[in-house]
Design a protein around this motif. Sequence first.
Motif, short mmCIF file in Angstrom:
data_model
loop_
_atom_site.label_atom_id
_atom_site.label_comp_id
_atom_site.label_asym_id
_atom_site.label_seq_id
_atom_site.Cartn_x
_atom_site.Cartn_y
_atom_site.Cartn_z
N PHE A 277 28.24 49.09 73.28
CA PHE A 277 28.29 48.73 71.85
C PHE A 277 29.25 49.59 71.02
O PHE A 277 29.48 49.29 69.85
N PHE A 278 29.81 50.64 71.63
CA PHE A 278 30.78 51.47 70.91
C PHE A 278 31.97 50.59 70.47
O PHE A 278 32.46 49.77 71.24
N HIS A 279 32.43 50.76 69.22
CA HIS A 279 33.56 49.98 68.68
C HIS A 279 33.32 48.47 68.86
O HIS A 279 34.21 47.71 69.19
N ALA A 286 34.65 49.10 78.34
CA ALA A 286 33.25 48.95 77.89
C ALA A 286 32.32 48.67 79.08
O ALA A 286 32.65 47.86 79.95
N GLY A 287 31.17 49.30 79.07
CA GLY A 287 30.18 49.05 80.13
C GLY A 287 29.38 47.80 79.79
O GLY A 287 28.18 47.86 79.49
N ALA A 288 30.07 46.67 79.87
CA ALA A 288 29.48 45.40 79.42
C ALA A 288 28.58 44.77 80.48
O ALA A 288 27.89 43.79 80.21
N GLY A 324 31.44 48.89 63.38
CA GLY A 324 32.15 48.05 62.43
C GLY A 324 32.19 46.59 62.88
O GLY A 324 31.45 46.19 63.78
N PRO A 325 33.08 45.82 62.25
CA PRO A 325 33.20 44.40 62.59
C PRO A 325 34.07 44.17 63.81
O PRO A 325 34.69 45.10 64.33
N PRO A 389 30.34 42.85 71.37
CA PRO A 389 29.10 43.60 71.58
C PRO A 389 28.09 42.81 72.42
O PRO A 389 27.00 42.46 71.95
N VAL A 390 28.47 42.52 73.64
CA VAL A 390 27.66 41.63 74.48
C VAL A 390 27.40 42.29 75.83
O VAL A 390 28.34 42.58 76.58
N LEU A 391 26.11 42.51 76.11
CA LEU A 391 25.71 43.15 77.37
C LEU A 391 25.05 42.14 78.28
O LEU A 391 24.18 41.37 77.85
#
Length: 490
Positions: A277-279, A286-288, A324-325, A389-391
């Motif tokens: 979720f960072f940035h 990203a560890g998605a 942020g967005p 922001p998707v895990l």
Amino acid sequence: MINKKMFINGEWVDSLSKEVREIINPYNQEVIAKVSEGTAQDAKLAILAARKAFDNGDWATIPAYERGNMVNKIADLIERDKAELAKLESLDTGKTLIESKADMEDIIGVFRYFAGLADKDGGEIIESPIPNSKSRVVREPVGVCGQISPWNYPLLQASWKIAPALTAGNTIVIKPSEITPLTTVKVTELIEEVGFPKGVVNLVLGPGATVGNELAVSNDVDLISFTGGIETGKKIMQAASNNVKKIALELGGKNPNIVFADCDFETAVDQALNAVFFHAGQVCSAGARLLVEETIHDKFVEAILERAKRIKLGNGFDEDTQSGPLISAEHRAKVEKYIEIGKAEGANLVLGGKRPEDPELQNGFFYLPTIFIDCKSDMRIVQEEVFGPVLTVERFSSEEEVIQLANDTIYGLAGAVWTNDSRKAERVVSKLRIGTVWINDFHPYFAQAPWGGYKQSGLGRELGKTGLEEYTETKHIFENIAPQPLYWFK
Ligand SMILES: NC(=O)c1ccc[n+]([C@@H]2O[C@H](COP(=O)([O-])OP(=O)(O)OC[C@H]3O[C@@H](n4cnc5c(N)ncnc54)[C@H](O)[C@@H]3O)[C@@H](O)[C@H]2O)c1
Ligand SMILES: C[N+](C)(C)CC=O
């Protein structure tokens, strides 16, 4: 209103077309700047300037120590102006000010690291197998370098290119992302202040398909270094084949974050949140893709959910904002498309999956932290880079299974392994086809260590000694110290 131009052959110039682009703050869609919108013709002029500056040798042939000093002066000026640069970066990208400030420290470190390497490679003496001969290897600059950077870490990614290229004695034409050019423009102003010879550093602005493509296709460019998406990377490879220029590609990732049951639970949960979720998930590494050992899966997911739903979205300049967005309306639409794909594939949406309802966030491109569980490796939501922001969460039951799952994408950029069993960590790490692997951590990168991807995450490496070597050609010099006729052709 900020108004900015391009820097070609030592002059600040408008686009030949006279067109300008409005730069938008993704937090509220306000126009924060107007910049020249370059064309392929502008890129040609910049390439010509860089070509002349390289060929006249003013930069490439000065002592390496002096080049290092000049690159170090860029770091000094960034240090002086880092507060202004961080503010610009947050306005342009929407990332929190604290993140932008950290980026500026990293960027200063990158310029200083490469400056320090400038005079450390004196070449190599080769033990020649031929009697009466001397053999040595020297490294020389490649020539004119085209450099194309993305919007998510605008100045950081540009610094990974500018600092080693100049240190090695190349001339450059840099093109930042058309939507986030402001910090790269500002650093070009600082480079002008340092006083590099005319034409050594050129800045072009504008779209990738025209301005960027010209850098990739031009016969006068010797190396193209690109950071961005995989599909653009493929186009750049094709364009670069025109004159078989050297290519460096830093592309995307779908990075596995592997959590074994014997990890430090609290730390692994905390960092799994940070990993993805960072940035707002707009990070190549990203560890998605979270892979959790079956025996702790439910407890782990519950802990993540509990904290993810409390992530505070907002203005990057507010101290309590945690994220942020997204960068643009187009990018949010892409993320939303992936949410629909995930649902249609049968992944179980347990958090987010929509825009926030908070009235204060309606003018920005915000998207809620989103979690899918019960994911399967062959789903597109697991395989493809969403860059938001998707895990996705999958389960595993053995080392062999998780290694197979983690390697089962076209990407190979980064990933992590969480366990307190160091032998297990080593076994797993040795089998991962990934450029950077963290053990009991997620995200660290620094100037001293190389960065880059296996498989379709890229070609070559940035940072570290390798990151400098990418900007050099290798020349073998052989000298016969007792030349004699051969009489082969009598
Ligand atoms: N591996 C890494 O270190 C790293 C770091 C940051 C970002 N990325 C990747 O970057 C991507 C996000 O960035 P983006 O959306 O800006 O990528 P993008 O590929 O859309 O654009 C990147 C840059 O390429 C330019 N470009 C676009 N089309 C072009 C063309 N045909 N020819 C030449 N240049 C062209 C753009 O103008 C921009 O400057 C993600 O995939 C992310 O993973 C990778
Ligand atoms: C390379 N990094 C992690 C700084 C930015 C990737 O998007």
